[in-house]
Structures are given as structure tokens and as C-alpha cells.
Enzyme design. Structure first.
Site, PDB file in Angstrom:
ATOM      1  N   GLY A   5      -4.034 -16.023  -7.377  1.00  0.00           N
ATOM      2  CA  GLY A   5      -5.237 -15.850  -6.559  1.00  0.00           C
ATOM      3  C   GLY A   5      -5.163 -16.773  -5.367  1.00  0.00           C
ATOM      4  O   GLY A   5      -4.402 -17.750  -5.375  1.00  0.00           O
ATOM      5  N   CYS A  64       0.971 -18.419 -11.377  1.00  0.00           N
ATOM      6  CA  CYS A  64       0.547 -19.121 -10.173  1.00  0.00           C
ATOM      7  C   CYS A  64      -0.876 -19.688 -10.354  1.00  0.00           C
ATOM      8  O   CYS A  64      -1.058 -20.588 -11.155  1.00  0.00           O
ATOM      9  CB  CYS A  64       0.673 -18.194  -8.957  1.00  0.00           C
ATOM     10  SG  CYS A  64       0.614 -19.088  -7.408  1.00  0.00           S
ATOM     11  N   TYR A  65      -1.863 -19.133  -9.687  1.00  0.00           N
ATOM     12  CA  TYR A  65      -3.227 -19.656  -9.853  1.00  0.00           C
ATOM     13  C   TYR A  65      -3.641 -19.597 -11.331  1.00  0.00           C
ATOM     14  O   TYR A  65      -4.343 -20.481 -11.833  1.00  0.00           O
ATOM     15  CB  TYR A  65      -4.205 -18.852  -8.982  1.00  0.00           C
ATOM     16  CG  TYR A  65      -5.635 -19.360  -9.044  1.00  0.00           C
ATOM     17  CD1 TYR A  65      -6.005 -20.511  -8.351  1.00  0.00           C
ATOM     18  CD2 TYR A  65      -6.592 -18.701  -9.812  1.00  0.00           C
ATOM     19  CE1 TYR A  65      -7.305 -20.986  -8.423  1.00  0.00           C
ATOM     20  CE2 TYR A  65      -7.897 -19.159  -9.883  1.00  0.00           C
ATOM     21  CZ  TYR A  65      -8.248 -20.308  -9.190  1.00  0.00           C
ATOM     22  OH  TYR A  65      -9.530 -20.776  -9.246  1.00  0.00           O
ATOM     23  N   HIS A 103       6.299 -16.213  -8.955  1.00  0.00           N
ATOM     24  CA  HIS A 103       5.774 -14.859  -9.180  1.00  0.00           C
ATOM     25  C   HIS A 103       6.837 -13.950  -9.807  1.00  0.00           C
ATOM     26  O   HIS A 103       7.692 -13.432  -9.099  1.00  0.00           O
ATOM     27  CB  HIS A 103       5.293 -14.260  -7.858  1.00  0.00           C
ATOM     28  CG  HIS A 103       4.025 -14.862  -7.381  1.00  0.00           C
ATOM     29  ND1 HIS A 103       2.785 -14.417  -7.800  1.00  0.00           N
ATOM     30  CD2 HIS A 103       3.783 -15.899  -6.555  1.00  0.00           C
ATOM     31  CE1 HIS A 103       1.847 -15.139  -7.240  1.00  0.00           C
ATOM     32  NE2 HIS A 103       2.417 -16.060  -6.475  1.00  0.00           N
ATOM     33  N   GLU A 151       6.434 -11.034 -10.901  1.00  0.00           N
ATOM     34  CA  GLU A 151       6.143  -9.619 -10.645  1.00  0.00           C
ATOM     35  C   GLU A 151       6.744  -9.082  -9.350  1.00  0.00           C
ATOM     36  O   GLU A 151       6.817  -7.875  -9.144  1.00  0.00           O
ATOM     37  CB  GLU A 151       4.616  -9.387 -10.654  1.00  0.00           C
ATOM     38  CG  GLU A 151       3.846 -10.010  -9.494  1.00  0.00           C
ATOM     39  CD  GLU A 151       3.471 -11.485  -9.687  1.00  0.00           C
ATOM     40  OE1 GLU A 151       4.177 -12.176 -10.420  1.00  0.00           O
ATOM     41  OE2 GLU A 151       2.476 -11.934  -9.087  1.00  0.00           O
ATOM     42  N   SER A 163      -7.440  20.261  -2.388  1.00  0.00           N
ATOM     43  CA  SER A 163      -7.218  19.987  -0.966  1.00  0.00           C
ATOM     44  C   SER A 163      -5.801  20.354  -0.554  1.00  0.00           C
ATOM     45  O   SER A 163      -5.482  20.346   0.618  1.00  0.00           O
ATOM     46  CB  SER A 163      -7.435  18.499  -0.705  1.00  0.00           C
ATOM     47  OG  SER A 163      -6.389  17.765  -1.316  1.00  0.00           O
ATOM     48  N   ASP A 221      -2.903  14.586  -5.432  1.00  0.00           N
ATOM     49  CA  ASP A 221      -3.836  14.140  -6.473  1.00  0.00           C
ATOM     50  C   ASP A 221      -4.684  15.288  -7.028  1.00  0.00           C
ATOM     51  O   ASP A 221      -4.765  15.494  -8.236  1.00  0.00           O
ATOM     52  CB  ASP A 221      -4.757  13.031  -5.944  1.00  0.00           C
ATOM     53  CG  ASP A 221      -3.983  11.924  -5.272  1.00  0.00           C
ATOM     54  OD1 ASP A 221      -2.764  11.858  -5.489  1.00  0.00           O
ATOM     55  OD2 ASP A 221      -4.587  11.140  -4.519  1.00  0.00           O
ATOM     56  N   SER A 222      -5.336  16.042  -6.136  1.00  0.00           N
ATOM     57  CA  SER A 222      -6.209  17.103  -6.642  1.00  0.00           C
ATOM     58  C   SER A 222      -5.381  18.213  -7.291  1.00  0.00           C
ATOM     59  O   SER A 222      -5.802  18.823  -8.273  1.00  0.00           O
ATOM     60  CB  SER A 222      -7.113  17.667  -5.539  1.00  0.00           C
ATOM     61  OG  SER A 222      -6.367  18.279  -4.515  1.00  0.00           O
ATOM     62  N   THR A 223      -4.169  18.455  -6.791  1.00  0.00           N
ATOM     63  CA  THR A 223      -3.332  19.505  -7.378  1.00  0.00           C
ATOM     64  C   THR A 223      -2.923  19.137  -8.801  1.00  0.00           C
ATOM     65  O   THR A 223      -3.017  19.957  -9.720  1.00  0.00           O
ATOM     66  CB  THR A 223      -2.056  19.724  -6.523  1.00  0.00           C
ATOM     67  OG1 THR A 223      -2.454  19.989  -5.189  1.00  0.00           O
ATOM     68  CG2 THR A 223      -1.240  20.875  -7.052  1.00  0.00           C
ATOM     69  N   LYS A 237      -0.003   6.377  -7.808  1.00  0.00           N
ATOM     70  CA  LYS A 237       0.450   7.611  -7.157  1.00  0.00           C
ATOM     71  C   LYS A 237       1.813   8.102  -7.669  1.00  0.00           C
ATOM     72  O   LYS A 237       1.977   9.290  -7.929  1.00  0.00           O
ATOM     73  CB  LYS A 237       0.538   7.371  -5.646  1.00  0.00           C
ATOM     74  CG  LYS A 237       0.771   8.609  -4.842  1.00  0.00           C
ATOM     75  CD  LYS A 237      -0.422   8.904  -4.009  1.00  0.00           C
ATOM     76  CE  LYS A 237      -0.340  10.141  -3.205  1.00  0.00           C
ATOM     77  NZ  LYS A 237      -1.686  10.493  -2.721  1.00  0.00           N
TER      78      LYS A 237
END
Ligand code: XMP
Length: 518
Positions: free
Chosen positions: A60, A88-89, A175, A177, A229, A233-235, A374
Site C-alpha cells: 500500500g 511490503c506494507y 514484491h 507478484e 454489444s 464480455d457480453s458475448t 478479461k
């Protein structure tokens, strides 16, 4: 509690506001372990209800000495019996909480450091070299570990990792990650598998079966609608719901008149023929164009489009009658944005979706992708047989070309932008660059310049090309397109699109700019 947390070993990431928190989640999920991000101050019962196999405290931006520094609101060491890893934080919070000493640094340490493992028996560093590069980004550092802890790794002469309370609590200053820490993923996996003994039983594919069962049970014999659309995503959301309830779902695909060339016709037939979705196409381009007449202000454009969209959607759903559920392609980053430690982010641009509709029509939401990123959605799409050319599409905003025409949206401006958009897409595909770019599109500027074509003076519009690379659209960098590709695009735009005599390239990143210009 979510279905995912219910049926899989779960890791909880408590978010202290780091820009890397989502990356921690990515790394855990890439290791096939389910995880969720919760704000650092989540109620104890909320965390406990997920029966975590382990907890990770993120980094953070704060200093534990700041007056309003985010702190643990209860004693997790007493309340939770599972292993904990502070990054870290997160490490500093644990150290400060348990009586260690954290000192402020005068400047932030940023970049590579050489880590030396001092306790080779620490499970976090098991099967790893005794020295490795790590990525640091911190201000304060721990100079004395709390009682019951010992140092497990150092950089130069300072403490960089600690372990305590019989191998249950760990902390690292670097870090793990980020990709810049080459052994980072293995360090996180040591925590997941050696320390937490979590089961690697989660995958985006596994979600398909789970969601289909869940949606079937939820919907029963009721009717469902989905706003398609043409985007990924919507598909994928509609395809997943189709697997569960088939013909009970009706997808509504609205032609706003602000779409790409031939989009309304070609996408609709793709949905019907290749994916067997039940699609109702509504051509409302006239409604949108007349509502946008004379409007210049970007926010006003967005609001008008949102309103007209809802009116049309409501009318079509009313025609079907008896609809109980609305499918939305909400993704995990959207969910996190609204719950993160920073709180709901300030509205920079009103996003166009079917917001407002569920309350107005008393619809219940189905959001089968709300736990996914995504690229995980793309993996699921592949699993469900969604055609590859659809999955690989660049994102296209709901308000479409209206936010790429600065100034008034007119049929002539739309003609111009559609033609330009097609050229950019064609050239990027020919140069095999389309798939490595997040988005590329033209923006029509409200500026005219003087040019010369043949022997004639011209006074025509300027077109900007916007091309960005990004992982999730939340931050982005301008794409370093090769000069010859830019040259070809520019030549074609000026010679093939009537009304343009100059092309410029946008070299701004997000932040401080945004991807779309409006
Ligand atoms: P910005 O411009 O905010 O865009 O940097 C980030 C990403 O979101 C897309 N975008 C939208 N998508 N409705 C959408 O569905 C919208 O109103 C909207 N506005 C921006 C944009 O194309 C980019 O991928």
C-alpha cells in the site's frame, strides 16, 4: 458468499491500496487456487465466512506512521488460525502490530535488489537459489522483527523477509507478484502449497460447469434478457447463460448508429448462425442520431446515449413480457473498483451500460463473469466455442463513435470515422500487430487545417490515431507502432477518406490521459 468461495480452497487478499493488489490475485489464480480481494477493513465475519486457507496482506502507498494509515481493525493473528503473508506494507503492518520496529526512510527504495536467503529452511524459499533478484518499491522498512520472529532473507544489510509464530506468519519487503521478481511466482506458490496446503483445484474452465448449474437452478422456467454489444464480455456472458437456459434467454442487440462498419449485420448473423443465440436486432440509429443532434459536451453525449439505450431496451423487454432476469458481463476489475480501499472511484466518464434498468423494471441481475479477469473470460469463451475473431476483438465503448467524434455527431462524421476505422484495423492486421495491441482507433478532431492535393488548396479535418497497449484498460501506454505502418495508415487515410487532409498520432499514456478522448 460466492459459489466459488463455497466450493474451492480460498485465499483472501486484504487490500491496503497497492497498485499491485490485482497482480497478487492474478498470480494466485494462475496457480489454480481461487482467491478474492477484500478491503483491508472488511468485517471479520465476512473474511471468516470464506473459510480462508491463507491470507495475504497487500502492499500500500501509506506509511504505518501516517495518522490515517490503514491498519488492521482487529487482531487477525488471534482471530484467524490460517497462515498469513504480508507483502511490503503488509509486512510492516504485521511488524508494527506485533511490537517490531519500523523506520521511515527519507526516500523511496525503488527497483531491483539482490536478495540473500539467510534461512534456507524457510518454506517460503524452499527449492530456490540462495541469492536472487527481487523488485522493491517501498518507503519504510522493518529494522527489528517482533518477538517470536526471525529474519529469513536480507538485501545488502537490511532485513527483507521474516517468519514467525511457528511458521504461520510470513512477511516480505519485496514484491513477489511482479514480473521483475523472477522467482516471485514460486515464492507465492510456496506460500500457497507448502504453507497453506491449498488445493490447486480452480480454473476459469471449471467455472463454466459451476455457473451453468447455478444459473439453471436460479432461473428455473423464467425469462432472461441480455444486452449484446458484440464485445467479448457480453458475448461470453450470453453464451454461458445460453448453455444453462437455452431459448429462455433473448439477447437484444441495438444498432445505435454509432457502431463500426457493417457491425450490426455481420455480428448479428454470427450470433445466430455460429452461436445459435436467440437475438433480436433493433435498429435505433435514427433515435440516437436525433437525440444527439447539436450536442457537443462529452458527458451530455454519454448521458443521452445511456438514456435512449434504456428506453429502447425497456420497450423491447416489455414486448417480450414477463422477463425476470437481466444478464450483464460485469468483470472482476469492475467489482474491485467499487469496493477497493480507495472507495468507489470518482466518475471520470459516465459509462454506458444498462444501468438503471434493473431497478426500473424490477429485474434481478445475473453476472456470471463477475469473478473473472478479461483474459480468463477469453479462456472461457474459447471453452464455450465462441469464435476466435470475436474473442480477439479490441474493446469498443458502448457510446461508440460518438465519443470519438469531438464535437457534433453527424452522419457525415460517422461515415468518415467508419471508413478510417476500417483502414486502421486492416493495416494493423496486415502488419500482424492487431493482437498485441489493446485498442487502436481514429478520433476525429474539431480542427481543420490547410493542405494541398493535386494543385488545389484543401481545408479539411485532422484525424488522430490512438493506439494503446494495456492489460486491463485501467492503465495504458501508447503503442510504439513502427513508422512504416504509421506511414501506410496515414497515406491511406488521407487518400481514401474524403474530408481528411492531416493525420496525427497520440503519444499519451493513461494516466494522466484516458484511452478514449471523451
Ligand atoms: P478510458 O477512456 O476510460 O477507457 O480510459 C477505458 C476502457 O473502457 C472503454 N470505455 C467504455 N466501455 N462503455 C464501455 O463499454 C463506455 O462508456 C466506455 N468508455 C470507455 C474504452 O474503450 C477502454 O477500453
Amino acid at each position: 458468499m460466492s459459489k466459488q468461495a463455497d466450493s474451492h480452497d480460498t485465499i483472501i487478499i486484504l487490500d491496503f491500496g497497492s497498485q499491485y493488489t490485482q497482480l497478487i490475485a492474478r498470480r494466485v489464480r494462475e496457480s489454480n487456487v481461487y482467491c478474492e480481494i477484500l478491503p483491508y477493513n472488511s468485517a471479520k465475519d465476512m473474511v471468516l465466512a470464506r473459510r480462508p486457507k491463507g491470507i495475504i496482506l497487500s502492499g500500500g502507498p501509506a506509511s504505518v506512521y501516517d495518522e490515517d494509515a490503514p491498519k488492521l481493525t482487529y487482531d487477525i493473528l488471534q482471530e484467524f488460525q490460517c497462515p498469513i503473508l504480508g507483502i511490503c506494507y503488509g509486512l510492516q503492518v504485521i511488524a508494527a502490530d506485533l511490537g517490531g520496529v519500523v523506520t521511515p526512510s527519507t526516500n523511496r527504495e525503488y527497483g531491483y535488489a539482490r536478495l540473500r536467503v539467510t534461512d534456507k529452511n524457510s518454506p517460503l524459499f524452499m527449492d530456490l537459489p540462495s541469492e536472487m533478484d527481487v523488485w522493491m518499491s517501498h518507503g519504510d522498512h522493518v529494522i527489528k522483527v517482533p518477538e517470536g520472529f526471525h529474519v529469513t532473507a536480507q538485501t545488502a544489510d537490511s532485513l527483507n523477509a521474516m517468519e514467525g509464530l511457528s511458521g504461520r506468519i510470513f512477511g516480505v519487503q519485496f514484491h513477489p507478484e511482479v514480473a521483475h521478481t523472477p522467482f516471485g511466482k514460486q515464492i507465492l506458490q510456496n506460500f500457497l502449497f507448502k504453507v497453506c496446503e491449498a488445493e490447486a483445484d480452480w480454473s476459469p474452465q471449471a467455472i463454466v460447469g459451476e455457473q451453468v448449474t447455478r444459473i439453471k437452478a436460479l432461473v428455473g422456467n423464467e425469462k432472461v434478457i441480455c444486452g449484446l454489444s458484440g464485445g467479448v464480455d457480453s458475448t461470453v456472458a450470453a453464451t454461458l447463460v445460453h448453455e444453462a437456459v437455452g431459448g429462455q434467454q433473448t439477447c437484444i442487440f441495438v444498432n445505435t448508429g454509432l457502431l463500426k462498419e457493417a457491425e450490426f449485420e455481420t455480428t448479428q448473423s454470427l450470433f445466430k448462425q455460429k452461436m445459435h443465440l436467440n437475438v433480436v436486432g433493433v435498429d435505433a440509429s435514427g433515435d440516437f442520431l436525433s437525440a444527439l443532434k447539436g450536442v457537443i459536451d462529452p458527458e451530455e453525449k454519454r448521458k443521452i446515449i445511456g438514456r435512449v439505450f434504456i428506453e429502447i431496451f425497456e420497450r423491447e423487454a416489455g414486448r417480450l413480457g414477463g422477463v425476470k432476469y437481466l444478464v450483464q458481463g460485469t468483470l472482476y476489475p469492475d467489482v474491485i473498483e467499487s469496493i477497493s480501499v480507495r472507495g468507489p472511484s470518482a466518475v471520470i466518464k459516465s459509462h454506458h451500460n444498462v444501468g438503471g434498468l434493473p431497478e426500473r423494471m424490477k429485474l434481478k441481475l445475473i453476472e456470471p463473469l463477475r469473478e473473472l479477469f478479461k483474459d480468463e473470460v477469453r479462456t472461457i469463451g474459447r471453452e464455450l466455442g465462441v469464435p476466435e475473431d470475436l474473442l480477439g476483438r479490441h474493446p469498443f465503448p458502448g457510446p461508440g463513435f460518438a465519443v470519438r467524434i469531438l464535437g457534433e455527431v453527424t452522419p457525415d462524421h460517422l461515415r468518415l470515422l467508419r471508413a478510417a476505422d476500417l483502414i486502421i484495423e486492416e493495416e494493423l492486421k496486415l502488419a500482424h500487430l492487431y493482437d498485441s495491441i489493446w485498442q487502436a482507433f481514429p478520433v476525429l478532431l474539431p480542427v481543420s487545417t490547410v493542405g494541398v492535393m493535386g494543385d488545389y488548396r484543401t481545408y479539411e479535418r485532422v484525424l488522430a490515431i490512438r493506439a494503446v497497449t494495456s492489460v486491463d484498460g485501467m492503465t495504458a501506454d501508447w503503442a510504439r507502432l513502427p513508422h512504416d505502418v504509421l506511414g501506410r495508415i496515414s497515406t491511406r487515410l488521407i487518400s481514401e477518406v474524403r474530408g481528411i487532409n492531416r493525420v496525427v498520432f497520440d503519444v499519451s499514456s493513461k494516466p494522466p490521459s484516458t484511452i478514449e478522448w471523451e
